[in-house]
Design an enzyme around this catalytic site. Structure first.
Site, PDB file in Angstrom:
ATOM      1  N   CYS A 236       0.806  -1.223   0.000  1.00  0.00           N
ATOM      2  CA  CYS A 236       0.000   0.000   0.000  1.00  0.00           C
ATOM      3  C   CYS A 236       0.831   1.261   0.000  1.00  0.00           C
ATOM      4  CB  CYS A 236      -0.898   0.018   1.230  1.00  0.00           C
ATOM      5  SG  CYS A 236      -2.049  -1.328   1.238  1.00  0.00           S
ATOM      6  N   HIS A 298      11.182   4.057   5.701  1.00  0.00           N
ATOM      7  CA  HIS A 298      11.420   2.634   5.439  1.00  0.00           C
ATOM      8  C   HIS A 298      12.120   2.018   6.656  1.00  0.00           C
ATOM      9  CE1 HIS A 298      12.127  -1.055   3.369  1.00  0.00           C
ATOM     10  NE2 HIS A 298      11.885  -0.570   2.162  1.00  0.00           N
ATOM     11  N   HIS A 382      -8.433  17.403   5.565  1.00  0.00           N
ATOM     12  CA  HIS A 382      -8.974  16.076   5.262  1.00  0.00           C
ATOM     13  C   HIS A 382      -7.889  15.031   5.470  1.00  0.00           C
ATOM     14  CE1 HIS A 382     -12.389  18.192   3.471  1.00  0.00           C
ATOM     15  NE2 HIS A 382     -11.514  18.894   2.776  1.00  0.00           N
ATOM     16  N   HIS A 386      -5.114   4.858   5.145  1.00  0.00           N
ATOM     17  CA  HIS A 386      -5.287   3.589   4.450  1.00  0.00           C
ATOM     18  C   HIS A 386      -6.326   2.719   5.149  1.00  0.00           C
ATOM     19  CE1 HIS A 386      -4.745  -0.336   2.867  1.00  0.00           C
ATOM     20  NE2 HIS A 386      -4.059  -0.782   3.888  1.00  0.00           N
ATOM     21  N   HIS A 415     -15.913  -0.021   4.524  1.00  0.00           N
ATOM     22  CA  HIS A 415     -17.233  -0.647   4.551  1.00  0.00           C
ATOM     23  C   HIS A 415     -17.730  -0.971   3.142  1.00  0.00           C
ATOM     24  CE1 HIS A 415     -21.683  -0.672   4.727  1.00  0.00           C
ATOM     25  NE2 HIS A 415     -21.504  -1.240   5.905  1.00  0.00           N
ATOM     26  N   ASN A 419     -10.655  -3.677   1.891  1.00  0.00           N
ATOM     27  CA  ASN A 419      -9.250  -3.281   1.791  1.00  0.00           C
ATOM     28  C   ASN A 419      -8.792  -3.504   0.358  1.00  0.00           C
ATOM     29  OD1 ASN A 419      -6.473  -3.051   1.863  1.00  0.00           O
ATOM     30  ND2 ASN A 419      -6.224  -4.147   3.781  1.00  0.00           N
TER      31      ASN A 419
END
Length: 487
Positions: A236, A298, A382, A386, A415, A419
Site C-alpha cells: 500500500c 522505510h 482532510h 489507508h 465498509h 481493503n
C-alpha cells in the site's frame, strides 16, 4: 499487497498500536527540520519582496527622480547589482523543483456480479473443503469485526466451486482493473495515451512476464520512448505514486488453515486506481490538486519489520501471506518516524514550538514531562488513512486525536469496498469529493503503509473547489453514506 489489515485481527499480543507519541526519536525531528531548511531561501525571499513592494508603493515622483539621479552617477554599481540579481534569479529558477499537479484520478468500480455478502463468503469457504471448523470460525469472527460491508467485491475465480485461480485468470483480472481505471481516466481528462511520458505500475504479488506495465503499453499503444516502471512487493505504500492493483490477485488466495495467513482472505477485495500527474505549468488550470510534500519512511533494516508481512508456505506447502504478531507495534513505530519528520513541514509554528520544547525538556530533564501531542487538525482539512482494517483506523483516530468526521472517508471506504490495498486512499479522496467537502486551499493528508516495512505520507493542496469526476466509484451510492458500522 496491503499490510495494515488489523480490523478484528485476533493476535492479542499486538491488537493496539503503541502510543507512539510517548517516545519520539530526535533524528526524525532533525530530518524534518532539514527538509524545512532546504526551502529557507524561498521563505526568506517572500517577506523581503513584500517589504520592497510596500516601500516602492509609498514613493512619490520626487523620490523616484532622486533615485534615478543616484543611479545615473553610480553606473558601475548598478551594472554589478543587476548582474548579481539576474544571476541569482537564474540560479534560483533553474534549481527550483517543478510543481507537481494531480490532474485527475480514477478508481475502478467492479461489476455487481463480483459482490459478496458475508454469508456467501462463509458458505463458499465451507464448501471448498479446504478449511477446518476452527479456521472457518476464525474467518467468521474477522469478518464480523472487520468494518467491511455486504457490497465488497472478490475476484471472479473465487465465485466458482472449486475456485479457479490460474495465470490466465489473473491476467484477465489485472486487465479488468487496470484498463477499467485507465479508460475512465483518459475519458475524463481528454488526454491521449501517446501524451503519457512516464508510467508507474504497482502490484505486490502478481508480477507476470511481460510485465503489467508492458500490458498497458501494448493496450494503449504508448509511445516508444516512454519511461515505464513496474513496482512489486511495495504494498500500500506505493499508492501515493503508482497505479495500484488490489493485492488479492487470483493465484494468491490462501487455502490453508494457518490463522495468521487467513486474515488477508477476509479483508482484501478487488479494486484499483489510476492517477494522472503533470509537471507542466499549463496543466495547473485544470488540475485538482498540487503536491506539497512527500515523506517516505522505510524500516526494512530491522529484521522484525522486514518479516512482519511475509509471503511464505505453511506446513502443508500452501502459499499465503503471514502477518506477524508484532505487526501493529511495527506499524506504530513506522508511523511515529514518519509523522515526526512530517511535522516540521506542515504544523503551524506555535505547534512546532510547543512540541519541540516538550521534546527537549523530556530529553534533558530528569523530571517526568508529559509529551505534547501536536494537533495535526491545524495542518490538514482532510485525512485519507489507508483502509486496512477497523482497528488501525480506530487507533490512528485515538493517537492523533482526530474527530469522527476526519476518519469518515476511511471507514466508509472500508465498509463499501473493503481493503483494496494502496488504491484505498484514492477511494477515500473520491469519497470526500463526492460529499462536496473539498474546497480551494484545503490540505489533504494521505497516509499509507506497505510491507517491508514502509510508511509513506503525501500532502496535497486543492487548487479549486473540487467536484467528483464522472463515473466516480461513489456516484450511485454516496447519498447512503455515512452508515453506522459495527463497533
Amino acid at each position: 499487497m496491503s499490510t495494515i489489515n488489523g480490523g478484528g485481527v485476533q493476535i492479542r499480543q499486538s491488537r493496539r498500536l503503541p502510543d507512539f507519541l510517548q517516545s519520539v526519536n530526535l533524528k526524525y525531528v532533525k530530518l524534518g527540520y532539514h527538509y524545512l531548511m532546504t526551502h529557507l531561501l524561498t521563505l526568506l525571499l517572500v517577506p523581503l519582496m513584500a517589504v520592497i513592494i510596500i516601500e516602492a508603493s509609498q514613493m512619490n515622483p520626487d523620490d523616484i527622480h532622486q533615485l534615478w539621479l543616484h543611479l545615473k552617477y553610480n553606473l558601475v554599481s548598478v551594472i554589478i547589482c543587476s548582474a548579481v540579481l539576474v544571476f541569482g534569479s537564474t540560479v534560483y529558477i533553474m534549481s527550483r523543483p517543478r510543481s507537481i499537479y494531480l490532474v485527475d484520478f480514477s478508481c475502478y468500480r467492479p461489476p455487481c456480479h463480483l459482490q459478496v455478502k458475508f454469508h456467501q463468503f462463509m458458505e463458499h469457504s465451507r464448501l471448498t473443503g479446504d478449511f477446518d471448523e476452527s479456521s472457518l470460525e476464525f474467518q467468521r469472527k474477522i469478518l464480523e469485526r472487520s468494518g467491511l460491508g455486504e457490497e465488497t467485491y472478490v475476484p471472479d475465480a473465487m465465485h466458482y466451486l472449486p475456485p479457479r485461480p490460474s495465470m490466465a485468470a489473473a491476467r484477465e483480472e489485472a486487465e479488468q482493473v487496470m484498463f477499467g481505471a485507465l479508460d475512465n481516466l483518459f475519458a475524463n481528462t481528454n488526454v491521449k495515451p501517446k501524451d503519457i511520458g512516464i508510467l508507474v505500475v504497482n502490484c505486490s504479488l502478481f508480477n507476470p512476464t511481460p510485465s503489467l506495465s508492458a500490458m498497458i503499453v501494448n493496450k494503449y499503444k504508448l509511445r516508444g520512448n516512454i519511461r515505464s516502471f513496474n513496482l512489486g512487493g511495495m504494498g500500500c505504500s506505493a499508492g501515493v505514486i503508482a497505479i495500484d492493483l488490489a493485492k488479492d490477485m487470483l493465484q494468491n488466495w490462501y487455502f490453508g488453515n494457518k490463522k495468521s495467513m487467513l486474515i488477508p482472505n477476509c479483508l482484501f477485495r478487488v479494486g484499483g486506481s489510476a492517477v494522472l500527474l503533470s509537471n507542466k505549468a499549463k496543466d495547473r488550470r485544470r488540475a485538482k490538486y498540487k503536491l506539497v510534500h512527500v515523506v517516505r519512511t522505510h524500516k526494512g533494516a530491522d529484521d522484525n519489520a522486514f518479516k512482519c508481512v511475509y509471503q511464505e508456505q505453511d506446513n502443508a506447502g500452501k502459499t499465503g501471506v503471514s502477518l506477524s504478531k508484532d505487526l501493529m507495534a511495527i506499524a506504530g513505530m513506522a508511523l511515529k518516524a514518519n509523522i515526526t519528520t512530517l511535522g516540521p513541514l506542515v504544523l503551524p509554528i506555535s505547534e512546532q514550538l510547543l512540541f519541540f520544547a516538550t521534546l527537549v525538556a523530556k530529553k534533558f530533564s530528569n523530571a517526568k514531562v508529559k509529551p505534547y501531542i501536536p494537533d495535526f487538525k491545524l495542518a490538514f482539512d482532510h485525512f485519507c488513512i489507508h483502509a486496512g482494517g477497523r482497528a488501525v483506523i480506530d487507533e490512528l483516530e485515538k493517537n492523533l486525536q482526530l474527530l469522527p468526521e476526519h476518519v469518515e472517508a476511511s471507514r466508509m471506504t472500508l465498509h463499501r469496498f473493503g481493503n483494496t490495498s494502496s488504491s484505498s486512499i484514492w477511494y477515500e479522496l473520491a469519497y470526500t469529493e463526492a460529499k462536496g467537502r473539498m474546497r480551494r486551499g484545503n490540505r489533504v493528508w494521505q497516509i499509507a503503509f506497505g510491507s517491508g516495512f514502509k510508511c509513506n505520507s503525501a500532502v496535497w493542496q486543492a487548487l479549486r473547489n473540487v467536484k467528483p469526476s464522472p463515473n466516480s466509484p461513489w456516484e450511485d451510492c454516496i447519498d447512503k453514506y455515512p452508515v453506522q458500522t459495527v463497533t
